[in-house]
Motif scaffolding. Structure first.
Motif, PDB file in Angstrom:
ATOM      1  N   ILE A 148      61.513  75.830  22.628  1.00  0.00           N
ATOM      2  CA  ILE A 148      61.916  74.352  22.134  1.00  0.00           C
ATOM      3  C   ILE A 148      62.708  73.598  23.102  1.00  0.00           C
ATOM      4  O   ILE A 148      63.597  74.069  23.711  1.00  0.00           O
ATOM      5  N   ARG A 149      62.328  72.299  23.046  1.00  0.00           N
ATOM      6  CA  ARG A 149      62.916  71.531  24.071  1.00  0.00           C
ATOM      7  C   ARG A 149      63.589  70.361  23.274  1.00  0.00           C
ATOM      8  O   ARG A 149      62.508  69.695  22.766  1.00  0.00           O
ATOM      9  N   ILE A 150      64.676  69.893  23.578  1.00  0.00           N
ATOM     10  CA  ILE A 150      65.165  68.536  22.700  1.00  0.00           C
ATOM     11  C   ILE A 150      65.318  67.456  24.143  1.00  0.00           C
ATOM     12  O   ILE A 150      66.316  67.736  25.137  1.00  0.00           O
ATOM     13  N   PHE A 151      64.842  66.263  23.801  1.00  0.00           N
ATOM     14  CA  PHE A 151      64.809  65.293  24.603  1.00  0.00           C
ATOM     15  C   PHE A 151      65.803  64.134  24.159  1.00  0.00           C
ATOM     16  O   PHE A 151      65.404  63.777  22.819  1.00  0.00           O
ATOM     17  N   GLU A 152      66.763  63.755  24.871  1.00  0.00           N
ATOM     18  CA  GLU A 152      67.363  62.508  24.559  1.00  0.00           C
ATOM     19  C   GLU A 152      66.733  61.216  25.116  1.00  0.00           C
ATOM     20  O   GLU A 152      66.313  61.194  26.466  1.00  0.00           O
ATOM     21  N   MET A 153      66.456  60.515  24.137  1.00  0.00           N
ATOM     22  CA  MET A 153      65.430  59.390  24.360  1.00  0.00           C
ATOM     23  C   MET A 153      66.096  57.812  24.317  1.00  0.00           C
ATOM     24  O   MET A 153      66.896  57.783  23.657  1.00  0.00           O
ATOM     25  N   GLU A 154      65.530  56.996  25.280  1.00  0.00           N
ATOM     26  CA  GLU A 154      65.716  55.636  25.032  1.00  0.00           C
ATOM     27  C   GLU A 154      65.050  54.818  23.898  1.00  0.00           C
ATOM     28  O   GLU A 154      63.775  55.225  23.697  1.00  0.00           O
ATOM     29  N   PRO A 155      65.572  53.776  23.523  1.00  0.00           N
ATOM     30  CA  PRO A 155      65.049  53.223  22.154  1.00  0.00           C
ATOM     31  C   PRO A 155      63.636  52.606  22.805  1.00  0.00           C
ATOM     32  O   PRO A 155      63.496  52.241  23.870  1.00  0.00           O
ATOM     33  N   GLY A 156      62.611  52.706  22.062  1.00  0.00           N
ATOM     34  CA  GLY A 156      61.302  52.213  22.249  1.00  0.00           C
ATOM     35  C   GLY A 156      60.315  53.090  23.030  1.00  0.00           C
ATOM     36  O   GLY A 156      59.375  52.917  23.540  1.00  0.00           O
ATOM     37  N   LYS A 157      61.127  54.358  23.544  1.00  0.00           N
ATOM     38  CA  LYS A 157      60.032  55.204  24.275  1.00  0.00           C
ATOM     39  C   LYS A 157      59.799  56.421  23.398  1.00  0.00           C
ATOM     40  O   LYS A 157      60.612  56.965  22.643  1.00  0.00           O
ATOM     41  N   LEU A 158      58.371  56.810  23.353  1.00  0.00           N
ATOM     42  CA  LEU A 158      58.001  58.026  22.560  1.00  0.00           C
ATOM     43  C   LEU A 158      57.424  58.960  23.211  1.00  0.00           C
ATOM     44  O   LEU A 158      56.734  60.051  22.595  1.00  0.00           O
ATOM     45  N   ASP A 159      57.563  59.037  24.625  1.00  0.00           N
ATOM     46  CA  ASP A 159      56.803  60.037  25.553  1.00  0.00           C
ATOM     47  C   ASP A 159      58.128  61.153  25.832  1.00  0.00           C
ATOM     48  O   ASP A 159      59.069  60.582  26.692  1.00  0.00           O
ATOM     49  N   PRO A 160      58.140  62.137  25.484  1.00  0.00           N
ATOM     50  CA  PRO A 160      59.298  63.025  25.847  1.00  0.00           C
ATOM     51  C   PRO A 160      59.593  63.221  27.525  1.00  0.00           C
ATOM     52  O   PRO A 160      60.774  63.457  27.874  1.00  0.00           O
ATOM     53  N   SER A 161      58.782  62.896  28.135  1.00  0.00           N
ATOM     54  CA  SER A 161      58.607  63.129  29.576  1.00  0.00           C
ATOM     55  C   SER A 161      59.386  62.020  30.185  1.00  0.00           C
ATOM     56  O   SER A 161      59.765  62.130  31.338  1.00  0.00           O
ATOM     57  N   THR A 162      59.773  60.889  29.537  1.00  0.00           N
ATOM     58  CA  THR A 162      60.701  59.951  29.964  1.00  0.00           C
ATOM     59  C   THR A 162      62.225  60.157  29.704  1.00  0.00           C
ATOM     60  O   THR A 162      62.891  59.217  29.937  1.00  0.00           O
ATOM     61  N   GLY A 163      62.282  61.119  28.639  1.00  0.00           N
ATOM     62  CA  GLY A 163      63.773  61.401  28.225  1.00  0.00           C
ATOM     63  C   GLY A 163      64.403  62.285  29.102  1.00  0.00           C
ATOM     64  O   GLY A 163      64.070  62.928  30.122  1.00  0.00           O
ATOM     65  N   ASP A 164      65.645  62.332  28.677  1.00  0.00           N
ATOM     66  CA  ASP A 164      66.528  63.468  29.207  1.00  0.00           C
ATOM     67  C   ASP A 164      66.446  64.763  28.505  1.00  0.00           C
ATOM     68  O   ASP A 164      66.917  65.022  27.465  1.00  0.00           O
ATOM     69  N   GLY A 165      66.020  65.920  29.182  1.00  0.00           N
ATOM     70  CA  GLY A 165      65.977  67.287  28.546  1.00  0.00           C
ATOM     71  C   GLY A 165      66.855  68.108  28.808  1.00  0.00           C
ATOM     72  O   GLY A 165      67.040  69.300  28.655  1.00  0.00           O
ATOM     73  N   GLN A 166      68.048  67.720  29.820  1.00  0.00           N
ATOM     74  CA  GLN A 166      69.261  68.514  30.118  1.00  0.00           C
ATOM     75  C   GLN A 166      70.355  67.912  30.099  1.00  0.00           C
ATOM     76  O   GLN A 166      71.263  67.848  30.874  1.00  0.00           O
ATOM     77  N   TYR A 167      70.611  67.395  29.128  1.00  0.00           N
ATOM     78  CA  TYR A 167      71.924  66.670  28.583  1.00  0.00           C
ATOM     79  C   TYR A 167      72.915  67.664  28.231  1.00  0.00           C
ATOM     80  O   TYR A 167      72.786  68.718  27.470  1.00  0.00           O
ATOM     81  N   TYR A 168      74.242  67.363  28.505  1.00  0.00           N
ATOM     82  CA  TYR A 168      75.407  68.306  28.391  1.00  0.00           C
ATOM     83  C   TYR A 168      76.366  67.538  27.987  1.00  0.00           C
ATOM     84  O   TYR A 168      77.674  67.527  28.495  1.00  0.00           O
TER      85      TYR A 168
END
Length: 322
Positions: free
Chosen positions: A143-163
């Motif tokens: 499982i990967r969790i992506f932090e997303m910007e409003p209006g974006k629905l493609d996880p490849s545009t999100g941050d999958g390595q937030y700490y």
């Protein structure tokens, strides 16, 4: 005279079996051995199964030459499970409880992910790692969790390595994993048919027939598959001993693996570990064929969408909002 000197060819076979534990490497090594002395193999100098001197060697010999899971009778599946349990006891003094439960009649699994409720805690990721015996050394995650910007629905545009502390204002979170597609491109790409879709919709892998070519990984449009580059490392006291042959049994190096909807749990009527662990109720799982199930309620009453619908892979994983 030592036992090795009494049985030089037997020790060669043990060495082969104890090498990189993959069918491909075994065949490769066996070919090298055959080139050096194939006559010995064919004329019986290498002991047959009946002549093998140790229980472990006999079991491992039988494991290497067993059938593809889909071709096994239930009796053969039970025997394979029994061998793996016994090998775990002999090699690591582990008491496994491995099953090969078949699909349940009238069940087709589906999964929903509520993007308005997920707050990025990653409790699901932690639960999945523990439940499915994932490699701790390289931090394998299904499982990967992506932090997303409003209006974006493609996880490849999100941050999958937030700490950082979550949730973050004006952000939302999307989870990805294997989506268990009805029209799964990964299964079509496998040259050995080591991966397939079960009648309950779960896409599985016969780890012993996977040759590690990674064609399935390349074919998956959702980045749902993982490859074992090294020998998985899990502290002995953290190994989940309740396993399924097609699920969370410890995979050897050089194999593909992925989410199985926690087949070892769901085929016993339990929820996947990630669903059970989610503190916000963002994850929903159930039987798509049951009109009273929660997943059917979500599909009927919520605004839902799936990733890359245009590919017509028909994933059984929906995102939804309240």
């Amino acid at each position: 005279m030592s036992s090795d000197k009494k049985h030089p060819k037997e020790s060669d076979i043990i060495k082969l079996l104890e090498g990189d534990s993959s069918r491909r490497s075994f065949i490769k090594n066996l070919s090298i051995a055959a080139a050096a002395g194939s006559a010995a193999l064919t004329t019986g100098c290498i002991p047959s199964l009946a002549e093998a001197s140790t229980e472990e060697m006999k079991l491992r010999w039988q494991e290497f030459f067993k059938k593809h899971y889909r071709l096994m009778t239930q009796e053969e599946k039970d025997a394979a499970v029994g061998r793996l349990e016994r090998l775990a006891k002999l090699e690591n003094n582990l008491d496994l409880q491995m099953g090969s439960e078949p699909p349940i009649d009238g069940v087709l699994y589906g999964y929903g992910f509520n993007i308005t409720r997920c707050t990025g805690f990653m409790e699901c990721v932690t639960a999945c790692i523990k439940e499915n015996n994932l490699d701790r050394k390289v931090h394998t995650q299904y499982i990967r969790i992506f932090e997303m910007e409003p209006g974006k629905l493609d996880p490849s545009t999100g941050d999958g390595q937030y700490y950082h502390e979550v949730p973050v204002d004006n952000k939302f979170y999307m989870g990805t994993q294997c989506f268990h597609c009805e029209n799964a491109p990964c299964t079509k790409a496998c040259p050995t048919k080591a991966t397939w879709k079960e009648p309950d919709g779960i896409v599985v892998v016969d780890y012993d027939w996977c040759i590690g070519c990674r064609y399935c990984q390349a074919a998956c449009p959702y980045y749902g598959r993982r490859f074992n580059w090294g020998k998985p490392e899990i502290p002995k006291d953290e190994i989940n001993t309740k396993q399924h042959y097609l699920g969370n049994r410890i995979r050897p190096m050089g194999k593909m693996e992925k989410c199985t909807f926690c087949i070892q749990r769901t085929r016993k009527g339990r929820l996947p570990a990630c669903v059970e662990a989610c503190p916000t109720g963002a994850r929903v799982f159930g039987n798509l064929l049951d009109p009273d199930s929660e997943i059917r309620y979500v599909l009927k009453h919520k605004k839902v969408f799936r990733m890359k619908e245009e590919l017509e892979t028909d994933p059984k994983f929906w995102y939804f909002i309240d």
